[in-house]
Design an enzyme around this catalytic site. Structure first.
Site, PDB file in Angstrom:
ATOM      1  N   CYS A  55       0.936  -1.172  -0.244  1.00  0.00           N
ATOM      2  CA  CYS A  55       0.099   0.286   0.009  1.00  0.00           C
ATOM      3  C   CYS A  55       0.605   1.190  -0.132  1.00  0.00           C
ATOM      4  O   CYS A  55       2.037   0.971   0.362  1.00  0.00           O
ATOM      5  CB  CYS A  55      -0.813   0.112   1.435  1.00  0.00           C
ATOM      6  SG  CYS A  55      -3.024  -0.821   0.937  1.00  0.00           S
ATOM      7  N   HIS A 166      -1.513  -6.609  -8.185  1.00  0.00           N
ATOM      8  CA  HIS A 166       0.170  -5.941  -8.210  1.00  0.00           C
ATOM      9  C   HIS A 166       0.324  -7.621  -9.651  1.00  0.00           C
ATOM     10  O   HIS A 166       0.002  -8.739  -9.557  1.00  0.00           O
ATOM     11  CB  HIS A 166       1.095  -6.490  -6.918  1.00  0.00           C
ATOM     12  CG  HIS A 166       1.249  -7.620  -6.738  1.00  0.00           C
ATOM     13  ND1 HIS A 166       0.313  -8.088  -6.100  1.00  0.00           N
ATOM     14  CD2 HIS A 166       1.651  -8.340  -6.522  1.00  0.00           C
ATOM     15  CE1 HIS A 166       0.123  -9.313  -5.191  1.00  0.00           C
ATOM     16  NE2 HIS A 166       1.129  -9.911  -6.045  1.00  0.00           N
ATOM     17  N   HIS A 299       3.276 -12.031 -27.403  1.00  0.00           N
ATOM     18  CA  HIS A 299       1.554 -12.071 -26.845  1.00  0.00           C
ATOM     19  C   HIS A 299       1.864 -12.207 -25.224  1.00  0.00           C
ATOM     20  O   HIS A 299       2.905 -12.620 -24.391  1.00  0.00           O
ATOM     21  CB  HIS A 299       1.606 -13.625 -27.474  1.00  0.00           C
ATOM     22  CG  HIS A 299       2.985 -14.935 -26.948  1.00  0.00           C
ATOM     23  ND1 HIS A 299       3.625 -15.028 -27.241  1.00  0.00           N
ATOM     24  CD2 HIS A 299       2.451 -15.802 -26.243  1.00  0.00           C
ATOM     25  CE1 HIS A 299       4.849 -16.047 -27.699  1.00  0.00           C
ATOM     26  NE2 HIS A 299       4.018 -16.201 -26.340  1.00  0.00           N
ATOM     27  N   LYS A 314      -9.364 -27.191 -12.551  1.00  0.00           N
ATOM     28  CA  LYS A 314      -8.784 -27.951 -13.141  1.00  0.00           C
ATOM     29  C   LYS A 314      -7.156 -28.869 -12.600  1.00  0.00           C
ATOM     30  O   LYS A 314      -6.536 -27.531 -11.828  1.00  0.00           O
ATOM     31  CB  LYS A 314      -8.838 -28.169 -14.276  1.00  0.00           C
ATOM     32  CG  LYS A 314      -7.500 -28.562 -15.277  1.00  0.00           C
ATOM     33  CD  LYS A 314      -8.172 -30.328 -15.334  1.00  0.00           C
ATOM     34  CE  LYS A 314      -7.093 -30.905 -15.692  1.00  0.00           C
ATOM     35  NZ  LYS A 314      -8.049 -32.430 -15.935  1.00  0.00           N
ATOM     36  N   TYR A 319      -2.098 -37.212 -14.216  1.00  0.00           N
ATOM     37  CA  TYR A 319      -1.888 -38.351 -15.595  1.00  0.00           C
ATOM     38  C   TYR A 319      -0.814 -37.313 -16.065  1.00  0.00           C
ATOM     39  O   TYR A 319       0.018 -37.195 -16.754  1.00  0.00           O
ATOM     40  CB  TYR A 319      -2.533 -38.333 -16.240  1.00  0.00           C
ATOM     41  CG  TYR A 319      -2.889 -38.780 -17.521  1.00  0.00           C
ATOM     42  CD1 TYR A 319      -2.428 -40.409 -17.854  1.00  0.00           C
ATOM     43  CD2 TYR A 319      -3.125 -38.186 -18.703  1.00  0.00           C
ATOM     44  CE1 TYR A 319      -1.527 -41.500 -19.280  1.00  0.00           C
ATOM     45  CE2 TYR A 319      -3.081 -39.339 -20.098  1.00  0.00           C
ATOM     46  CZ  TYR A 319      -2.274 -39.975 -19.946  1.00  0.00           C
ATOM     47  OH  TYR A 319      -1.909 -40.737 -21.460  1.00  0.00           O
ATOM     48  N   GLU A 320      -1.148 -36.007 -15.648  1.00  0.00           N
ATOM     49  CA  GLU A 320      -0.570 -34.726 -15.666  1.00  0.00           C
ATOM     50  C   GLU A 320       0.786 -34.560 -15.777  1.00  0.00           C
ATOM     51  O   GLU A 320       1.793 -33.719 -16.767  1.00  0.00           O
ATOM     52  CB  GLU A 320      -1.682 -33.156 -16.022  1.00  0.00           C
ATOM     53  CG  GLU A 320      -2.471 -33.634 -16.494  1.00  0.00           C
ATOM     54  CD  GLU A 320      -4.068 -34.078 -16.319  1.00  0.00           C
ATOM     55  OE1 GLU A 320      -3.737 -34.480 -14.722  1.00  0.00           O
ATOM     56  OE2 GLU A 320      -5.064 -34.136 -15.858  1.00  0.00           O
TER      57      GLU A 320
HETATM   58  O1  LIG Z   1      -9.683 -39.267 -12.851  1.00  0.00           O
HETATM   59  P1  LIG Z   1      -9.506 -38.700 -11.117  1.00  0.00           P
HETATM   60  O2  LIG Z   1      -8.832 -38.660  -9.950  1.00  0.00           O
HETATM   61  O3  LIG Z   1     -11.362 -38.233 -10.722  1.00  0.00           O
HETATM   62  O4  LIG Z   1      -9.742 -37.247 -11.912  1.00  0.00           O
HETATM   63  C1  LIG Z   1      -7.464 -37.035 -11.326  1.00  0.00           C
HETATM   64  O5  LIG Z   1      -6.708 -36.981 -11.884  1.00  0.00           O
HETATM   65  C2  LIG Z   1      -6.723 -37.081 -13.651  1.00  0.00           C
HETATM   66  C3  LIG Z   1      -6.059 -37.408 -13.697  1.00  0.00           C
HETATM   67  O6  LIG Z   1      -4.055 -37.467 -13.341  1.00  0.00           O
HETATM   68  C4  LIG Z   1      -7.060 -35.779 -13.728  1.00  0.00           C
HETATM   69  O7  LIG Z   1      -6.916 -35.431 -14.984  1.00  0.00           O
HETATM   70  C5  LIG Z   1      -7.890 -34.810 -12.982  1.00  0.00           C
HETATM   71  O8  LIG Z   1      -7.685 -33.187 -13.290  1.00  0.00           O
HETATM   72  C6  LIG Z   1      -8.026 -34.890 -11.360  1.00  0.00           C
HETATM   73  O9  LIG Z   1      -9.394 -34.271 -10.740  1.00  0.00           O
END
Ligand SMILES: O=P(O)(O)O[C@H]1O[C@H](CO)[C@@H](O)[C@H](O)[C@H]1O
Ligand SMILES: O=P(O)(O)O[C@H]1O[C@H](CO)[C@@H](O)[C@H](O)[C@H]1O
Lengths: 351, 351
Positions: A55, A166, A299, A314, A319-320
């Site tokens: 601030c 910020h 961009h 999300k 897996y991701e």
């Molecule tokens: O399949 P679940 O356990 O409901 O889902 C979880 O695991 C998945 C695989 O990593 C992800 O894509 C989801 O975002 C997550 O919430």
């Protein structure tokens, strides 16, 4: 067998800018959600809190007192991840144990003297002042450092530890990972096709229209074909511009106005102060700023985590993290939902 | 100028397995934390809940009734991100708009009939049964699919939507992004140095010792030199093993025992049921399983988000999403903290 429909049938898409794939499984939006619900937003933020180090007039961790600023305000981060004078780790003794020197600076930029506003609630001239500050900090730090990363973490969900509006600026002596990937992709596209990747990409999206969210005289906002986050967007100038400081006054005014519209749509989507991380990417700077960077197009990426509501996000987990990014609605569906939202903020319009 | 000390001076480190860099800024642990605190753990989980679709005897979303299983239990995910019969999107009409077919299956594997246990609270023979199930599902799905991703999301913080101890198995017709990166790196290291990257890496870590967490007759656990998450670990067999089904009975028993020790240390670190995502990576399977995959070494990655306490996590946001991963304590400091923790679970020992 059935004809392919992207909103019904899982498939993978390629991100040519960052050389990555995403698994698109739109049918998965049908599954019920029993997992974590985010904590509700913090209680109302006071407009001025003399104990908040962001601030005007407040005292920061290092004892410095902030000026009574009335526009944007830039200062050194008191707990910087990058410092200008770290010694060099020296040569690595093994190819699997490589460390290199990292030097830089971390700054914080307040957008506004008030703690209870966010960019979409600021006026277009106030946002234009932020654009000008972004351009000048890029120029200032870019004189010395090859990469100046401007980014905003908005909302507690995105690790933001202070509600005052910020962003941060981290400049580094090295080209960070994502910058390296975008450099490689844009360089190789340009040498193959003779024009910048993102210029051709913008042209195609203007023709195809299905992923556009907003267009203005000088700018485009779209959900990229390869978006990973549910409502991820890409903000691009129509003209070939390599870095923020090159923007003309008219382009800066128009940027302020399209940002206000985009962020208003985001807030309106789930009637909440929409969390996200965003940041700017432009051609490298520093001592090589004078080289040929014609393959670069300026961009901004917006990465917002919310998926189903103000409290259900999300998760980029198992897996991701171990295999590949995955999304539950198509980029076209996300663009359509954003496109139809009003451009008047839900807190301001009469209902 | 000062001599370089990795615990004092920021630097960048290279991940040769996934071709990525991380910024290490250990001095940053000194900054105060005012950001989001995670919601406390869910109320106590009942041992058996007939309405929980993962419990023995419960009815699932598709109407099927689970058997009264007493070990592990594998079934099809009712809301799969991958299905075996999705049509092909057909050829792309532009190089910047590439989509490809994705087929596969998603399974769920319950570890135990009780909802109120987790792996570290299970007995070594019970964990050994999980290892055997992992090996056989890899064999079963690997007969058809080139990649079988076993992963566990543990804890609501990691998007896990059901407290019953379980993991998931997603098998795909394509090599996911991370698998492709590990394939490229291991392939190129092997062709340059004539031995698998992770075999030489394990040998070096056994010599250097500073990042080891646990060692046993057949396995190693260490915080990799390039770890991104605060207490990330890598679990590796000492012998050159390409895939889970190749593990001998003695290696499987020993794996169950070292997993119990590692996960007990994790829970003991902040005296909480430690959230993480973990997963196994081994040589590709499917129709090319018979090719030469000698450059691959089986391993598991553990990615836990907690940083400072049971409720304060590391956020991978702004800078990390836009530029490069960043960590706040060194891998050596993390390994040391894990190493000295007891191997008896804090819920079981007398205090
Ligand atoms: O399949 P679940 O356990 O409901 O889902 C979880 O695991 C998945 C695989 O990593 C992800 O894509 C989801 O975002 C997550 O919430
Ligand atoms: O600097 P802050 O806002 O305290 O910290 C936040 O942003 C940083 C840069 O993305 C991250 O490294 C931190 O994990 C996050 O909490």
């Amino acid at each position: 067998s059935a004809a392919f429909r992207s909103s019904e049938h899982q498939h993978i898409r390629y991100n040519p800018l960052q050389d990555e794939w995403v698994l698109v499984s739109a049918h998965r939006m049908k599954r019920p959600w029993q997992g974590q619900v985010e904590p509700p937003l913090l209680k109302t933020v006071p407009r001025h809190d003399p104990l908040n180090p962001l601030c005007p007039g407040a005292t920061r961790a290092n004892g410095e007192v902030n000026p009574h600023y009335d526009g944007t305000f830039l200062f050194d981060n008191d707990f910087p991840a990058l410092q200008p004078d770290a010694p060099d780790p020296g040569p690595s003794d093994h190819p699997l144990f490589r460390a290199e020197a990292a030097r830089g600076v971390c700054k914080v930029m307040c957008f506004h003297p008030w703690s209870d506003v966010t960019l979409p609630l600021m006026s277009v001239p106030e946002i234009r002042a932020v654009v000008d500050s972004w351009a000048s900090v890029t120029e200032e730090l870019g004189a010395q450092y090859p990469w100046v990363q401007i980014f905003e973490n908005k909302g507690a969900m995105m690790g933001c530890s202070n509600p005052h509006p910020h962003c941060q600026v981290w400049a580094s002596s090295f080209l960070p990972d994502v910058a390296q990937r975008e450099e490689r992709s844009q360089q190789s596209y340009h040498s193959q096709h003779g024009e910048p990747l993102l210029i051709e990409y913008s042209r195609q999206e203007l023709l195809r229209k299905e992923r556009l969210v907003l267009t203005s005289e000088h700018w485009l906002v779209l959900v990229p074909f390869w978006a990973v986050w549910p409502f991820q967007t890409l903000l691009l100038p129509r003209r070939h511009v390599r870095r923020l400081p090159e923007l003309t006054p008219a382009e800066r005014d128009d940027l302020a106005s399209i940002m206000k519209k985009l962020l208003t749509k985001y807030d309106n989507l789930f009637e909440t102060s929409f969390p996200y991380s965003m940041g700017w990417h432009g051609a490298p700077t520093g001592s090589a700023a004078g080289a040929n960077w014609d393959h670069w197009q300026l961009h901004a990426h917006y990465y917002p985590p919310l998926l189903r509501s103000a409290t259900v996000r999300k998760f980029m987990v198992g897996y991701e993290m171990l295999a590949q990014a995955q999304r539950d609605l198509t980029p076209e569906q996300a663009a359509e939902r954003l496109r139809v939202l009003p451009e008047v903020h839900y807190c301001l319009g009469q209902k």
